[in-house]
Design a protein around this motif. Structure first.
Motif, PDB file in Angstrom:
ATOM      1  N   LEU A  33       0.847  -1.195   0.000  1.00  0.00           N
ATOM      2  CA  LEU A  33       0.000   0.000   0.000  1.00  0.00           C
ATOM      3  C   LEU A  33       0.882   1.245   0.000  1.00  0.00           C
ATOM      4  O   LEU A  33       2.031   1.190   0.440  1.00  0.00           O
ATOM      5  CB  LEU A  33      -0.899  -0.013   1.231  1.00  0.00           C
ATOM      6  N   PRO A  34       0.401   2.390  -0.478  1.00  0.00           N
ATOM      7  CA  PRO A  34      -0.954   2.626  -0.994  1.00  0.00           C
ATOM      8  C   PRO A  34      -1.105   2.165  -2.439  1.00  0.00           C
ATOM      9  O   PRO A  34      -0.129   2.083  -3.175  1.00  0.00           O
ATOM     10  CB  PRO A  34      -1.092   4.148  -0.905  1.00  0.00           C
ATOM     11  N   TRP A  35      -2.349   1.857  -2.834  1.00  0.00           N
ATOM     12  CA  TRP A  35      -2.641   1.498  -4.215  1.00  0.00           C
ATOM     13  C   TRP A  35      -3.118   2.761  -4.925  1.00  0.00           C
ATOM     14  O   TRP A  35      -4.299   3.121  -4.860  1.00  0.00           O
ATOM     15  CB  TRP A  35      -3.735   0.441  -4.272  1.00  0.00           C
ATOM     16  N   THR A  36      -2.220   3.415  -5.581  1.00  0.00           N
ATOM     17  CA  THR A  36      -2.569   4.644  -6.282  1.00  0.00           C
ATOM     18  C   THR A  36      -2.028   4.593  -7.698  1.00  0.00           C
ATOM     19  O   THR A  36      -1.078   3.872  -8.001  1.00  0.00           O
ATOM     20  CB  THR A  36      -1.994   5.875  -5.565  1.00  0.00           C
ATOM     21  N   ARG A  80      -6.509  -3.537   2.097  1.00  0.00           N
ATOM     22  CA  ARG A  80      -6.481  -3.719   0.640  1.00  0.00           C
ATOM     23  C   ARG A  80      -7.887  -3.812   0.058  1.00  0.00           C
ATOM     24  O   ARG A  80      -8.090  -3.484  -1.112  1.00  0.00           O
ATOM     25  CB  ARG A  80      -5.625  -4.936   0.286  1.00  0.00           C
ATOM     26  N   HIS A 104     -10.264  -1.868   1.133  1.00  0.00           N
ATOM     27  CA  HIS A 104     -10.562  -0.438   1.001  1.00  0.00           C
ATOM     28  C   HIS A 104      -9.882   0.123  -0.249  1.00  0.00           C
ATOM     29  O   HIS A 104     -10.494   0.885  -1.017  1.00  0.00           O
ATOM     30  CB  HIS A 104     -10.081   0.307   2.243  1.00  0.00           C
ATOM     31  N   ALA A 105      -8.618  -0.282  -0.473  1.00  0.00           N
ATOM     32  CA  ALA A 105      -7.886   0.202  -1.643  1.00  0.00           C
ATOM     33  C   ALA A 105      -8.515  -0.295  -2.940  1.00  0.00           C
ATOM     34  O   ALA A 105      -8.613   0.445  -3.922  1.00  0.00           O
ATOM     35  CB  ALA A 105      -6.426  -0.242  -1.557  1.00  0.00           C
ATOM     36  N   ALA A 141     -11.648   1.643  -3.745  1.00  0.00           N
ATOM     37  CA  ALA A 141     -11.290   2.959  -4.277  1.00  0.00           C
ATOM     38  C   ALA A 141     -10.867   2.853  -5.736  1.00  0.00           C
ATOM     39  O   ALA A 141     -11.171   3.738  -6.546  1.00  0.00           O
ATOM     40  CB  ALA A 141     -10.176   3.574  -3.434  1.00  0.00           C
TER      41      ALA A 141
END
Length: 230
Positions: A80-83, A103, A105-106, A109
């Motif tokens: 993380l973060p998954w951006t 993950r 939550h990621a 998103a």
């Protein structure tokens, strides 16, 4: 902000052409069409037991979409973060069944961001969406597009798949070698493909295009304990 791309080596080893569909022809046809899609499309979710071809198909799709731009690949082990920076040609979420709370939550998103931006999103897990041990809103997203259940290959189809993947590596497998593999190892394409990787390495060292039983046994011995054996 960090984009996590599909590893190039992994993409290079997976193609639609060396996937033996068996009962999974509809899933293969859908992903082939998705590979060439230009307009926004619904997400796709593949589910089935380990070794049924989920990750292979995702990697083949990613390799095909990579010609259009970057591929953002995430799974249960991705840090993380998954951006994502900027537009991508495909977003992938593998091993959805194993995502922890952060993950999940990621991943949710990512679904929201992909929907707004019009990015194709493909995911996979071992269970159908309704049975996934995930938060409700993520299960709904995973099941909100196309969903395909992948079936394991029959013995004859496993043999065909082994030959196809060996041919793609430039090595030949005799019937005796395939018999040896199938009599001593689980009929799981994920594990069998790892064994092919060992064979490919040993064949390269020995400068041989045809794999023999002695070469196979040497490759297994050099690779350490036969962890995939029955």
């Amino acid at each position: 902000m960090k984009q996590i791309p599909l590893p190039i080596a992994a993409a290079a080893k997976a193609r639609f052409d060396d996937f033996v569909p068996g009962a999974n022809a509809a899933a293969l046809a859908h992903l082939r069409a998705l590979a060439g899609a230009s307009a926004p499309v619904p997400s796709v979710y593949l589910w089935g037991p380990s070794g049924s071809g989920k990750t292979h198909l995702l990697r083949a799709l990613a390799a095909a979409r990579a010609a259009r731009g970057a591929v953002a690949w995430f799974d249960a082990a991705a840090p993380l973060p998954w951006t994502i920076d900027g537009g991508v040609a495909l977003v992938v979420v593998d091993d959805a069944h194993a995502l922890d709370a952060a993950r999940q939550h990621a991943a949710f998103a990512l679904f929201v961001e992909a929907a707004v931006a019009g990015w194709p999103l493909a995911a996979a897990g071992r269970m159908p969406p309704v049975d996934l041990p995930l938060r409700d809103d993520l299960r709904t997203r995973l099941g909100g597009g196309f969903v395909f259940a992948l079936q394991p290959l029959s013995d004859a189809e496993v043999r065909a798949a082994l030959r196809a993947r060996a041919d793609a590596r430039g090595i030949a497998l005799g019937d005796d070698v395939i018999d040896y593999l199938l009599s001593r190892f689980a009929r799981d394409m994920k594990h069998l493909t790892r064994l092919l990787d060992r064979l490919d390495d040993q064949a390269w060292v020995d400068k041989r295009a045809r794999v023999t039983l002695p070469l196979l046994k040497r490759a297994l011995a050099d690779g350490g304990a036969e962890v995939d054996a029955r």
